[in-house]
Structure formats: C-alpha cells, structure tokens
Design an enzyme around this catalytic site. Sequence first.
Site, PDB file in Angstrom:
ATOM      1  N   PRO A 294       0.748  -1.190   0.166  1.00 55.44           N
ATOM      2  CG  PRO A 294       0.128  -0.773   2.219  1.00 55.44           C
ATOM      3  CD  PRO A 294       0.825  -1.789   1.227  1.00 55.44           C
ATOM      4  CG  ASP A 467       5.138  -0.788   2.678  1.00 56.39           C
ATOM      5  OD1 ASP A 467       3.981  -0.600   2.927  1.00 56.39           O
ATOM      6  OD2 ASP A 467       5.460  -1.987   2.647  1.00 56.39           O
ATOM      7  CG  HIS A 468       0.984   4.872   4.399  1.00 58.61           C
ATOM      8  ND1 HIS A 468       0.862   5.251   5.820  1.00 58.61           N
ATOM      9  CD2 HIS A 468       0.218   5.836   3.681  1.00 58.61           C
ATOM     10  CE1 HIS A 468       0.542   6.558   5.785  1.00 58.61           C
ATOM     11  NE2 HIS A 468       0.096   6.852   4.611  1.00 58.61           N
ATOM     12  NE  ARG A 469       2.834  -3.046   3.746  1.00 64.36           N
ATOM     13  CZ  ARG A 469       3.023  -4.226   3.099  1.00 64.36           C
ATOM     14  NH1 ARG A 469       2.711  -5.531   3.389  1.00 64.36           N
ATOM     15  NH2 ARG A 469       4.247  -4.292   2.211  1.00 64.36           N
TER      16      ARG A 469
END
Length: 497
Positions: A294, A467-469
């Site tokens: 994401p 990566d938004h994680r």
Amino acid sequence: MAEVREFRLPDLGEGLTEAEIVRWLVEVGDVVAVDEPVVEVETAKAMVEVPCPYGGVVTARYGEIGQEIPVGSPLVTVASSAAATGEGAASGAPTAQAGPAPEADTARTGGPGGAESGGRANGRAGEGSGNVLVGYGTSSAPRRRRRPAAGRAPVRRPAAVPHGGGRVQPPPGARATAAEGPPPVISPLVRRLARETGLDLRTIAGSGPEGLITRADVARAAETRAAETRAAETRAAETAAAETAARETAAARETAASRAAGAAVSGAGVRRVPLRGVRGAVAEKLSRSRREIPDATTWVDADATELLAARRAMNAADGPKVSLLAVLARICVAALARHPELNSYVDTDAREVVQLDEVHLGFAAQTDRGLVVPVVRNAHTMGAEAISAEMTRLTEAARAGRLSPAELTGGTFTLNNYGVFGVDGSTPIINHPEAAMLGVGRIVEKPWVHEGQLAVRHVVQLSFTFDHRVCDGGTAGGFLRYVADCVERPAVLLRTL
C-alpha cells in the site's frame, strides 16, 4: 581411452529455474578447455556465459537458440582423457585434450584448408601462434581450440552446487586436494576471491564436479564465518520469496493460456511479444509490488542551484569526476541514517517490519533489454566518489548485459532518476520488497524567489514513494524534507558526515 562426460545447466542462483539459450559458443567437434564458456543464456536477471568444468572434445550439444531449458538439463557432452582433465582442473589453467573422437564426428575434419577446421579457427578474433593445436579424428590436419573473441573477457559462473554452509563434503570418490599442489578450483577467480576474503582454500571442501572448489563454496565459507545466523535467515527469506514468485508465475501462465485458448485473434497488424527474460521478471515484480504494497507518494520542488555549484567545485579538483546521481545517492544514505525505519521490508508471514543496518542502494538503469536495478553494496560505507565509480561500472555492465544475478538483487532502497527522460515528476512503483523509493526529475531553469527576490534558478522536483505499513506521512515527509534541504544547501550534509 577417452571419457565422455555430460555437462548440465547449473543452478544459476537467486531461485532461477530456467534459462533461454541466446548463443552457442562451441560447435560439435570443438576442443574446449576447463572453465571455457560453451553457451550464453539469458535468465530473468541477466545474460550469463556458462563455463564447462570439463576439458576435451565436444561430442554433442543440446538445445536450440531461443529455447528455454530448465536447470539440470543437458547442455553438452565432452570426450576427454581422464588424466589430462584432472591435471587441468587442479591447476585451473586451460588444458587441451588430445585423442580420437567418436566415429560419428570423424568426417567433420578436413585438410588444412577444410571448412570445419579453418573456418572456425579463422573466425575467432585474437587467435595466433599461441593457440593449442590438437589432432582430432582420422585426419592429420590440426584443429584450433576455440577461444573467446579478443577484447571480451568471458564471464565465469559457478556450476551447480547444493545449498548450505561453506563447508560442503565432496561426494564419495571425489578428488582430494594434494598436500604438495594447489587446491583444485573451478576457475582462477575462485583463488582471487579466497585471497580477498582471507580464506585458506585447503580448509574448504569443494562441491563441484570431482570435488572442485567453486565460487559458491568460498562465498558460503566467508558468509558462514562472518554471520552464519543472519545468512541462514536471509536464505530462508529468499527461498520463500522465490517459491511465492514461482506459484504466482504458474498461476499467471495458466490464466494467459486459458485466455489465449478462448480468444481467436484475426486480421493483420497484430503482434504478440512474450513476457520473458528481463522484461518478464520486471513485469512480475512490478505487478507483485502493486498487489502487496500500500504505497503513497509525496513530492517537493527544490532549488538545486547550489548543489550544481558544489558538484562543479568537486570536479574542478584533481581526481575522478563525481556524477550528480552519486551526490544524490550520498544524500539518500545520510537521510536513511536519520530515518532508519525506511531501510526495511515487511515480512508478511510474520507480520513484522524488518529493519536493516546495511544500506544496499539500487538505482534504476534503462537498457535495450528493459529496466534493471543494479545494486551498490554497502553504500553506507562509501563516499560520493566511490559511489560514482561503482555506479559507472554497474551501468556499463547493465547495458552490455553482463550483470550477475547477485548484482541485481538484495537492494534495500532505490534511487530513480527519471529526469534523464526529460520529465519533471513521477509516482514510481516501489521495487519489491523494499519500503521506499526516491524519484528525481529533470533540473530546469524556473523563476524562483531567492532571498526575497524573484530570480531564475535551477529547480528539481523530488518525489518520495513509501510503504505506508512501514511509516506514516510524518516520517516520509521528514525524509524528503531533509533530502531537499541538502539539495538546496549542500552544507547541511556536512553536519552528518
């Protein structure tokens, strides 16, 4: 008495299971030396010349140009004298094998002006009086051993070896290292690698044919001595990734086959281009990145006028020139030291973010075979000058199709200079399984407010995809802002060096 041996396509590493034959380097009836390349293949990672660990006369070869063959498939059979082969392999020097050839190939030899002997001998650049002449068949005319073309250094690749630690026990009956002679190695490059890593070849058991010590044996021994536990975790992660990629590739091929079977394409002007080799590997990796990561992108415009002036000052001094991309790479390394959470990847099975201490910096390079991402190893230990030299070397190798799989994998962060294509900005796809990528647009003159006055300045757009994680916008914004500050005021970078 001649001994006929079969050489199979070795394991080329990095989970590769097949390769496409690009060019044969030998013909049936040619004499090859130990470790001489016999075929050039293209894998999903790079172009590779495959050396044969046996010396002698090529009696058969398998596969046609353009054919994809799996690892373990036969490539060539070589008829050689057992005594001569052992001597050549132990010394690592090219060894000519003499003796009668199989009856089926006797007719291949002609007189001194024959097409078979003269054509191949004269067709190779760089051959002269130093070539080894070998009698073959029933003809009295000598044959020349094939050699690579002049000015072109063959790329050596190790034969198939089992996975595991650096100390691999040879199979029963394998040749042992003589106490009074040099240890048997698969190529001279192995000796140099052992010297560079400080390893004693006599302490390493070879896993190649007849106990030959390969590059993989030396590399595993050095890795085991340095960080055995970490190396095991890395291999496990790579194996899991390769298995996942193989399953996804199989599923994609089944889907494509079913679509092709159900669709009838008619009319002129339709051309189908297979996604394989480097182009296929890029397609698979980008698709996987889009499915699993994401991502989010943030960008900023920066005044690069002072950065260009600083680079001109660096190159005005004596010494090698430093590229602008290398300066930006050094800025990225400094930014990752301030935000180490971005030098990481996500272990989806364990639901963990794995942060890495070492920075292996990848950079995108466009070639005739497609987009590749060579990796500058241990960039955190290098200055701008060393990074520039390594980038130049890797770029030249990429354009020549000579990058090894190890030079195309293992990156932890990627720098993408799409400004060379004349564009200002982009939202790039993250190089899976990394967590972030910095994009650099073209540097152009624009009106800019500088010190309270409108002026013409050199402006560049920087985009940062993450990566938004792994992190939130605050961390990503802090990283990008630090990079922009170093671009606008290079003296900021000096505070962290």
